[in-house]
Write an enzyme that holds these catalytic residues in place. Structure first.
Site, PDB file in Angstrom:
ATOM      1  N   ASN A  43     -29.400 -35.786  33.111  1.00 41.50           N
ATOM      2  CA  ASN A  43     -30.372 -34.732  33.409  1.00 41.50           C
ATOM      3  C   ASN A  43     -30.119 -34.227  34.822  1.00 41.50           C
ATOM      4  OD1 ASN A  43     -33.313 -33.837  34.396  1.00 41.50           O
ATOM      5  ND2 ASN A  43     -33.220 -33.741  32.176  1.00 41.50           N
ATOM      6  N   GLU A  53     -26.386 -47.390  25.591  1.00 38.25           N
ATOM      7  CA  GLU A  53     -26.873 -48.613  24.940  1.00 38.25           C
ATOM      8  C   GLU A  53     -28.376 -48.525  24.701  1.00 38.25           C
ATOM      9  OE1 GLU A  53     -25.033 -48.260  27.613  1.00 38.25           O
ATOM     10  OE2 GLU A  53     -23.720 -49.962  27.975  1.00 38.25           O
TER      11      GLU A  53
HETATM   12  N1  THU Z   1     -23.878 -45.443  31.523  1.00 35.89           N
HETATM   13  C1  THU Z   1     -24.106 -45.871  30.246  1.00 35.89           C
HETATM   14  O1  THU Z   1     -24.261 -45.055  29.324  1.00 35.89           O
HETATM   15  N2  THU Z   1     -24.162 -47.205  30.024  1.00 35.89           N
HETATM   16  C2  THU Z   1     -24.077 -48.170  30.988  1.00 35.89           C
HETATM   17  O2  THU Z   1     -24.238 -49.357  30.689  1.00 35.89           O
HETATM   18  C3  THU Z   1     -23.810 -47.780  32.375  1.00 35.89           C
HETATM   19  C4  THU Z   1     -23.665 -46.338  32.646  1.00 35.89           C
HETATM   20  C5  THU Z   1     -23.858 -43.994  31.794  1.00 35.89           C
HETATM   21  C6  THU Z   1     -24.998 -43.512  32.654  1.00 35.89           C
HETATM   22  C7  THU Z   1     -24.423 -42.253  33.250  1.00 35.89           C
HETATM   23  O3  THU Z   1     -24.665 -41.180  32.359  1.00 35.89           O
HETATM   24  C8  THU Z   1     -22.920 -42.518  33.307  1.00 35.89           C
HETATM   25  O4  THU Z   1     -22.677 -43.634  32.480  1.00 35.89           O
HETATM   26  C9  THU Z   1     -22.416 -42.809  34.707  1.00 35.89           C
HETATM   27  O5  THU Z   1     -23.164 -43.792  35.321  1.00 35.89           O
END
Ligand code: THU
Length: 130
Positions: A43, A53
Site C-alpha cells: 500500500n 503468508e
Molecule cells: N514479505 C512477505 O510477503 N512475506 C514475508 O515473510 C516477508 C516479506 C513481503 C512484504 C513486502 O511486500 C515485501 O515482501 C518486501 O518486504
C-alpha cells in the site's frame, strides 16, 4: 495433487508490490488436503501492506479452515525466479503458530523446516500455548 511450491510460485505472479518490487507467493495445505494461496499486497501507506503468508492464513480461516499441514513460500525480487529460499518473517511465524502445530512444515526453495525449528519460542497467553 499440485505441488505446493508450484502453487506458491503461481500465486506469486499475482503479488502487488510496486514499492518493494519483491514478490512473494504462499500456498497453505489444509488438513483435509486443500491448497489455499496468498500473495503480498502493498500500500502507498507502507505499513499497511500484508505478507503473502498471512494473506494465505487469513483467507483460509475466512473459508473455514483452521488446521494446516504445510506452507510453501516462493519469494524473490520481481522479475527473478524464486530459486533462493525466502523464509517467513517473524510476524508471519507468530500467526502460523496460532493455527499450526510444532511439526507443521515450512517448505522453501531448497528445503523444509518445521515451525518449531524456525520459531522455537513464541508469544502465548498461557504457558501451554508457547
Ligand atoms: N514479505 C512477505 O510477503 N512475506 C514475508 O515473510 C516477508 C516479506 C513481503 C512484504 C513486502 O511486500 C515485501 O515482501 C518486501 O518486504
Amino acid at each position: 495433487m499440485q505441488d505446493l511450491f508450484t502453487a506458491a510460485s503461481e500465486a506469486r505472479q499475482r503479488a502487488y508490490c510496486p514499492y518493494s518490487h519483491f514478490a512473494v507467493g504462499a500456498a497453505l495445505l489444509t488438513e483435509d488436503g486443500e491448497i489455499i494461496t496468498g500473495c503480498n499486497a502493498e500500500n502507498a501507506s507502507y505499513p499497511l501492506g500484508l505478507c503473502a503468508e498471512r494473506a494465505a492464513v487469513f483467507r483460509a480461516v475466512s473459508e473455514g479452515h483452521r488446521r494446516f499441514r504445510a506452507i510453501a513460500i516462493a519469494g524473490a525480487p520481481e522479475g527473478e525466479a524464486p530459486v533462493q529460499p525466502c523464509p517467513p518473517c517473524g510476524a508471519c511465524l507468530q500467526v502460523l503458530a496460532e493455527f499450526c502445530g510444532d511439526a507443521f512444515e515450512i517448505r522453501l526453495a531448497d528445503r523444509s523446516y518445521t515451525l518449531r525449528e524456525l520459531l522455537p519460542v513464541r508469544f502465548g497467553l498461557t504457558e501451554d500455548a508457547r
